[in-house]
Design a protein around this motif. Sequence first.
Motif, PDB file in Angstrom:
ATOM      1  N   MET A   1      59.576 122.028 -36.683  1.00  0.00           N
ATOM      2  CA  MET A   1      58.792 123.138 -36.787  1.00  0.00           C
ATOM      3  C   MET A   1      59.511 124.561 -35.820  1.00  0.00           C
ATOM      4  SD  MET A   1      55.122 124.711 -35.269  1.00  0.00           S
ATOM      5  CE  MET A   1      55.772 124.743 -33.649  1.00  0.00           C
ATOM      6  N   TRP A 125      48.898 123.274 -40.478  1.00  0.00           N
ATOM      7  CA  TRP A 125      49.234 122.854 -38.804  1.00  0.00           C
ATOM      8  C   TRP A 125      48.597 121.769 -38.828  1.00  0.00           C
ATOM      9  CZ3 TRP A 125      52.268 125.460 -35.497  1.00  0.00           C
ATOM     10  CH2 TRP A 125      53.091 126.957 -35.744  1.00  0.00           C
ATOM     11  N   GLU A 126      49.397 120.629 -38.050  1.00  0.00           N
ATOM     12  CA  GLU A 126      48.764 119.437 -37.688  1.00  0.00           C
ATOM     13  C   GLU A 126      49.240 118.997 -36.301  1.00  0.00           C
ATOM     14  OE1 GLU A 126      49.846 117.244 -41.984  1.00  0.00           O
ATOM     15  OE2 GLU A 126      51.391 117.532 -40.639  1.00  0.00           O
ATOM     16  N   TRP A 134      49.808 112.220 -38.043  1.00  0.00           N
ATOM     17  CA  TRP A 134      49.784 113.606 -38.151  1.00  0.00           C
ATOM     18  C   TRP A 134      48.294 113.859 -38.628  1.00  0.00           C
ATOM     19  CZ3 TRP A 134      52.303 116.585 -34.775  1.00  0.00           C
ATOM     20  CH2 TRP A 134      53.716 116.186 -34.567  1.00  0.00           C
ATOM     21  N   GLN A 186      52.719 120.261 -35.093  1.00  0.00           N
ATOM     22  CA  GLN A 186      53.701 120.389 -36.043  1.00  0.00           C
ATOM     23  C   GLN A 186      53.253 121.507 -37.420  1.00  0.00           C
ATOM     24  OE1 GLN A 186      55.521 117.079 -38.026  1.00  0.00           O
ATOM     25  NE2 GLN A 186      53.858 116.736 -39.642  1.00  0.00           N
ATOM     26  N   ARG A 187      54.129 122.214 -37.703  1.00  0.00           N
ATOM     27  CA  ARG A 187      53.849 123.295 -38.998  1.00  0.00           C
ATOM     28  C   ARG A 187      54.532 122.627 -40.268  1.00  0.00           C
ATOM     29  NH1 ARG A 187      56.755 127.623 -41.170  1.00  0.00           N
ATOM     30  NH2 ARG A 187      55.657 129.270 -41.974  1.00  0.00           N
ATOM     31  N   ARG A 188      53.772 122.273 -41.098  1.00  0.00           N
ATOM     32  CA  ARG A 188      54.090 121.687 -42.322  1.00  0.00           C
ATOM     33  C   ARG A 188      53.913 122.838 -43.668  1.00  0.00           C
ATOM     34  NH1 ARG A 188      52.039 118.640 -46.307  1.00  0.00           N
ATOM     35  NH2 ARG A 188      50.224 118.265 -44.980  1.00  0.00           N
ATOM     36  N   ASP A 190      53.266 123.007 -47.773  1.00  0.00           N
ATOM     37  CA  ASP A 190      53.034 122.074 -48.629  1.00  0.00           C
ATOM     38  C   ASP A 190      52.670 122.828 -50.055  1.00  0.00           C
ATOM     39  OD1 ASP A 190      51.878 119.930 -50.165  1.00  0.00           O
ATOM     40  OD2 ASP A 190      50.543 119.233 -48.848  1.00  0.00           O
TER      41      ASP A 190
END
Length: 552
Positions: A1, A125-126, A134, A186-188, A190
Amino acid sequence: MAAAQGAGSSSAGPSGLPGSALGHSSNSTVVAVWEWQDEFGRWRPYRGNVCSYIEQVIQASQQKGRRSGSGLVSSIPLGRADPVLAPYVIDIPSLTQFRQDTGTMRAVRRHVFPGDSAAGQGIVWEWQNDEGGWSPYEMNVCVFLEQARATNHQRVDLGPLGYNYEVDFVAQVQTNKTTRFRRSVQRRLDAPYPVTTSLAPLHTGVGCSCQQCWPNSGTGPITTRYRHSMINFPNSSTAHQVSGRTASVSSSSVGFVPYNKPTLTGARSTPRLNAQSTLVLQQAGGPSTGLSASNGVSAPNLPIKMLKPSKLNQALAATPTEPEAVVKKYLEELKGTPADEDCIICMEKLSSPSGYSDTCESSTIRPEAVGRLTSCQHSFHMLCMLAMYSNGNKDGSLQCPSCKTIYGEKTGTQPKGKMEISTFPQSLPGHKDCGTIQIVYHISRGIQGPEHPNPGMPYTARGFPRYCYLPDNEKGRKVLELLKVAWKRRLIFTVGTSNTTGESNTVVWNEIHHKTEMDSNLSGHGYPDPNYLDNVLAELAAQGVTEDCLGQ
């Protein structure tokens, strides 16, 4: 991130964010997000493609209803959107997720968010959980975090959303504001969530709060009759639902499988721990002097000081472990014509031969023999009970498949490890009149034994050591003594599939909830929680661990 950069303030709560941060943008497009509630009371969003499928089914049902006058669709099978979710069905009238193979039910909800929010962009966001995987924040938190990042804030306070945490975008960590315990975030990116024309109000609620884990138990219709597998029993972390029935059964049990019996010690009294010392309960490791189980797994004696000699070894010497002997010890064979009802193990009529007569043979138990358990009075084919017992660890104990009454002593499949106990003077929220008991569990990765889901395969052990807390008062010390018994009986952990990460062949909690944080009970893991000690005593009792065990 990528960390947020810019001239924004170094720390900000809602007052440090733009006016739209906790409100809604002027964008008229909205997206729908479906979430399910996990066992800790947290709301976890389904992925964007799954939400798109749910919305499509509902929209098609509404259009069909307008044309034909029929009602809204009542259930949506999620496996059509994601094969991993094949066991799950959402019941729309009750807003419940139902797992067909175990009967577990969980609440679901639907909220809408602006199209230009994190949800509309597919941004999740996780935070890193105890098992190293996560877990997503609920979507309103994701939206808040993304807005803060977009406006160059380096740190935000999640307090207004109901969480006792700060998130630092630069360090990529979440910090508990009381304990200062840190987790990675973390930022993911999707799939975006589906656009909807729903007139439902935009979501402005705060994070979910619960005093204790949302109940795992539940029942629901399974429309096809099936025979319980004698190999793959329902997972211990879920409730058990008998095919074609609606009777509620307890979730505080481990399938139908009995386990290895370790040597036990203990004392009825619950002495106050010495704050200067640490008690260590070692499970396995080194040369074992314990009982050798028939499946080749050694169950060792544990080096714990006894206040009086244990009488259990003498009792075990007289406990039968031969399958036929165990079945006949706990079931009384019925004479005459049995009742007109099903055996819930094989799902055949009790008046017919056992459904396992073709796979389980016995020289002393006839396929048509029906027995009644001596205490709870539930009836089954005796050959079905024999097949059930023979596919467990054959330790001399049985558990009623109907009401979960335990006959003998229930033990589990916890891998070898170490339990450390100490005390310190700091009080827990809600227990200001006493200090704190700290329990530390140590389990390392290893190879699965015959009692585990995949014998011979490796298992992982994420998030160890695990730290847990109890108040150092009379009831807390009582819980501690019973947890020692549960540890020695291998009931605290098991090897299975993580509800949090989906990882299989890993060490997971096993139906006895622990507090792993000293405060911040909004997560369900901390204090204050006025019901926790009573709840965990009930969970221990459901595993057969009661005060009576302390005198053995």
